[in-house]
Enzyme design. Structure first.
Site, PDB file in Angstrom:
ATOM      1  CE1 TYR A  11      -2.167  38.007 -19.089  1.00 29.01           C
ATOM      2  CE2 TYR A  11      -0.654  38.998 -20.525  1.00 29.01           C
ATOM      3  CZ  TYR A  11      -0.883  38.023 -19.764  1.00 29.01           C
ATOM      4  OH  TYR A  11      -0.018  36.917 -19.552  1.00 29.01           O
ATOM      5  CB  SER A  35       3.227  39.485 -19.004  1.00 30.18           C
ATOM      6  OG  SER A  35       2.891  39.620 -20.413  1.00 30.18           O
TER       7      SER A  35
HETATM    8  P1  NDP Z   1      -2.863  28.404 -18.035  1.00 30.49           P
HETATM    9  O1  NDP Z   1      -4.264  28.984 -18.722  1.00 30.49           O
HETATM   10  O2  NDP Z   1      -2.305  27.418 -18.458  1.00 30.49           O
HETATM   11  O3  NDP Z   1      -2.984  28.103 -16.482  1.00 30.49           O
HETATM   12  C1  NDP Z   1      -3.652  29.265 -15.752  1.00 30.49           C
HETATM   13  C2  NDP Z   1      -3.537  28.705 -14.302  1.00 30.49           C
HETATM   14  O4  NDP Z   1      -4.249  29.848 -13.568  1.00 30.49           O
HETATM   15  C3  NDP Z   1      -4.524  27.411 -14.096  1.00 30.49           C
HETATM   16  O5  NDP Z   1      -3.889  26.686 -13.035  1.00 30.49           O
HETATM   17  C4  NDP Z   1      -5.957  28.131 -13.571  1.00 30.49           C
HETATM   18  O6  NDP Z   1      -6.540  27.105 -12.752  1.00 30.49           O
HETATM   19  C5  NDP Z   1      -5.451  29.439 -12.877  1.00 30.49           C
HETATM   20  N1  NDP Z   1      -6.379  30.331 -12.725  1.00 30.49           N
HETATM   21  C6  NDP Z   1      -7.092  31.104 -13.403  1.00 30.49           C
HETATM   22  N2  NDP Z   1      -7.861  31.807 -12.894  1.00 30.49           N
HETATM   23  C7  NDP Z   1      -7.808  31.504 -11.573  1.00 30.49           C
HETATM   24  C8  NDP Z   1      -8.607  32.073 -10.197  1.00 30.49           C
HETATM   25  N3  NDP Z   1      -9.477  33.137 -10.513  1.00 30.49           N
HETATM   26  N4  NDP Z   1      -8.172  31.632  -9.335  1.00 30.49           N
HETATM   27  C9  NDP Z   1      -7.233  30.694  -9.021  1.00 30.49           C
HETATM   28  N5  NDP Z   1      -6.481  30.177  -9.985  1.00 30.49           N
HETATM   29  C10 NDP Z   1      -7.009  30.827 -11.305  1.00 30.49           C
HETATM   30  O7  NDP Z   1      -1.901  29.809 -18.286  1.00 30.49           O
HETATM   31  P2  NDP Z   1      -0.292  29.796 -18.304  1.00 30.49           P
HETATM   32  O8  NDP Z   1       0.342  28.524 -17.556  1.00 30.49           O
HETATM   33  O9  NDP Z   1       0.131  30.149 -19.568  1.00 30.49           O
HETATM   34  O10 NDP Z   1       0.033  31.191 -17.582  1.00 30.49           O
HETATM   35  C11 NDP Z   1       0.501  31.174 -16.113  1.00 30.49           C
HETATM   36  C12 NDP Z   1       0.854  32.559 -15.663  1.00 30.49           C
HETATM   37  O11 NDP Z   1       1.929  32.923 -16.418  1.00 30.49           O
HETATM   38  C13 NDP Z   1      -0.228  33.599 -15.953  1.00 30.49           C
HETATM   39  O12 NDP Z   1      -0.334  34.619 -14.770  1.00 30.49           O
HETATM   40  C14 NDP Z   1       0.284  34.290 -17.240  1.00 30.49           C
HETATM   41  O13 NDP Z   1      -0.386  35.536 -17.129  1.00 30.49           O
HETATM   42  C15 NDP Z   1       1.638  34.198 -17.141  1.00 30.49           C
HETATM   43  N6  NDP Z   1       2.218  34.099 -18.435  1.00 30.49           N
HETATM   44  C16 NDP Z   1       2.070  33.241 -19.500  1.00 30.49           C
HETATM   45  C17 NDP Z   1       2.673  33.314 -20.624  1.00 30.49           C
HETATM   46  C18 NDP Z   1       2.565  32.285 -21.782  1.00 30.49           C
HETATM   47  O14 NDP Z   1       3.136  32.464 -22.716  1.00 30.49           O
HETATM   48  N7  NDP Z   1       1.802  31.352 -21.697  1.00 30.49           N
HETATM   49  C19 NDP Z   1       3.413  34.711 -21.177  1.00 30.49           C
HETATM   50  C20 NDP Z   1       3.753  35.530 -19.963  1.00 30.49           C
HETATM   51  C21 NDP Z   1       2.915  35.394 -18.815  1.00 30.49           C
HETATM   52  P3  NDP Z   1      -7.888  26.589 -12.807  1.00 30.49           P
HETATM   53  O15 NDP Z   1      -8.372  27.325 -14.237  1.00 30.49           O
HETATM   54  O16 NDP Z   1      -7.778  25.377 -12.736  1.00 30.49           O
HETATM   55  O17 NDP Z   1      -8.493  27.090 -11.857  1.00 30.49           O
END
Ligand code: NDP
Length: 258
Positions: free
Chosen positions: A162, A149
């Site tokens: 975070y 990130s």
């Molecule tokens: P979302 O909230 O849209 O998706 C998050 C995903 O992580 C979901 O599929 C969720 O699945 C899964 N997840 C959350 N907790 C768990 C867990 N304990 N075990 C397994 N799966 C889990 O987030 P984003 O798509 O925005 O983010 C994806 C990645 O990119 C993250 O690591 C985030 O930090 C990173 N990121 C995102 C940015 C952005 O601007 N969006 C910027 C920088 C980094 P479910 O809830 O169905 O289990």
């Protein structure tokens, strides 16, 4: 052979954590579109149905697994199940992640643990299990991609758990890259800039925030999920065979300009 074939993932087996929505879903489909069969995971199987359908619609295999990454034992068994079902493992994308803003003076242990366990501990134990599977079965070497990130690189107020998790993930990326290079396993990271997903939607509701942020992004727009596809395919494929321990920002120029 054309140089373009370096980006092909035909015959490769990939695992993407947190593939039920957002960035993880898009990356799983992107890897499949480059030729990989993909195991997709989230905390419930039912949430993965649409991602699986998208992968199958482009003619690749999707293996659906329930895997809560905060459970280290389940990371081990889940990754092993994915490798068994796919017939090996070449690529891991540590994408599962959570964020919850909170002023640092109010951060409780529960919030700290939940964010660190998901974003950092989970990524480590998935990587550890994947490395064992890659070492045992992978004819192509292995590629691990961690979703870092901007907060891996810069301090963002109210995002201390975070930012700590994502800075730790960058340190982990570099250390594992150094340790596993002799095993033929490359470990790199992507640092997405600002992408509107369920995780970040709350920020975009604030028009002042949007205006302020757009002023800081040289390309003058927020990221679209597809902007991340090329970076992931590059880092997963032989196109990046001599790249390891690096973090590639995909941020419209944000980090370069601060
Ligand atoms: P979302 O909230 O849209 O998706 C998050 C995903 O992580 C979901 O599929 C969720 O699945 C899964 N997840 C959350 N907790 C768990 C867990 N304990 N075990 C397994 N799966 C889990 O987030 P984003 O798509 O925005 O983010 C994806 C990645 O990119 C993250 O690591 C985030 O930090 C990173 N990121 C995102 C940015 C952005 O601007 N969006 C910027 C920088 C980094 P479910 O809830 O169905 O289990």
């Amino acid at each position: 052979m054309t140089w373009l074939s370096l980006f092909e993932l035909t015959g490769r087996k990939a695992l993407v954590t947190g593939a039920s929505r957002g960035i993880g879903r898009m990356l799983a489909v992107a890897l499949a579109s480059a030729g990989a069969d993909v195991a997709i995971t989230a905390r419930s199987r039912s949430s993965l149905a649409e991602t699986a359908a998208e992968i199958e619609a482009i003619g690749r295999r999707a293996v659906v697994l329930e895997l809560d990454v905060t459970d280290a034992a389940r990371c081990r068994t889940g990754v092993a199940e994915a490798a068994a079902a796919l017939g090996g493992l070449d690529i891991l994308v540590n994408n599962a992640g959570i964020e919850q803003v909170c002023p640092s003076l109010d951060v409780e242990e529960e919030l700290w643990d939940r964010i660190l366990d998901t974003n950092l501990k989970g990524a480590f134990f998935c990587a550890q299990a994947a490395a064992k599977a890659m070492k045992a079965a992978g004819p192509h070497g292995g590629a691990i991609i961690n979703l870092c990130s901007l907060t891996s690189e810069v301090g963002v107020p109210t995002a201390v758990p975070y930012g700590s998790s994502k800075s730790g993930l960058l340190g982990m990326t570099r250390a594992l890259a150094a340790e596993w290079a002799p095993l033929g396993i490359r470990v790199n990271a992507i640092a997405p800039g600002y992408f509107r997903t369920d995780m970040t939607d709350v920020f975009y509701a604030d028009e002042d925030w949007q205006t302020n942020m757009l002023g800081k992004i040289p390309q003058g727009r927020f990221g679209e999920l597809g902007d991340l596809a090329g970076a992931a395919i590059f880092l997963a494929s032989p196109a990046s065979a001599y790249v390891t321990g690096q973090c590639l920002p995909v941020d419209g120029g944000y980090l370069a300009s601060i």
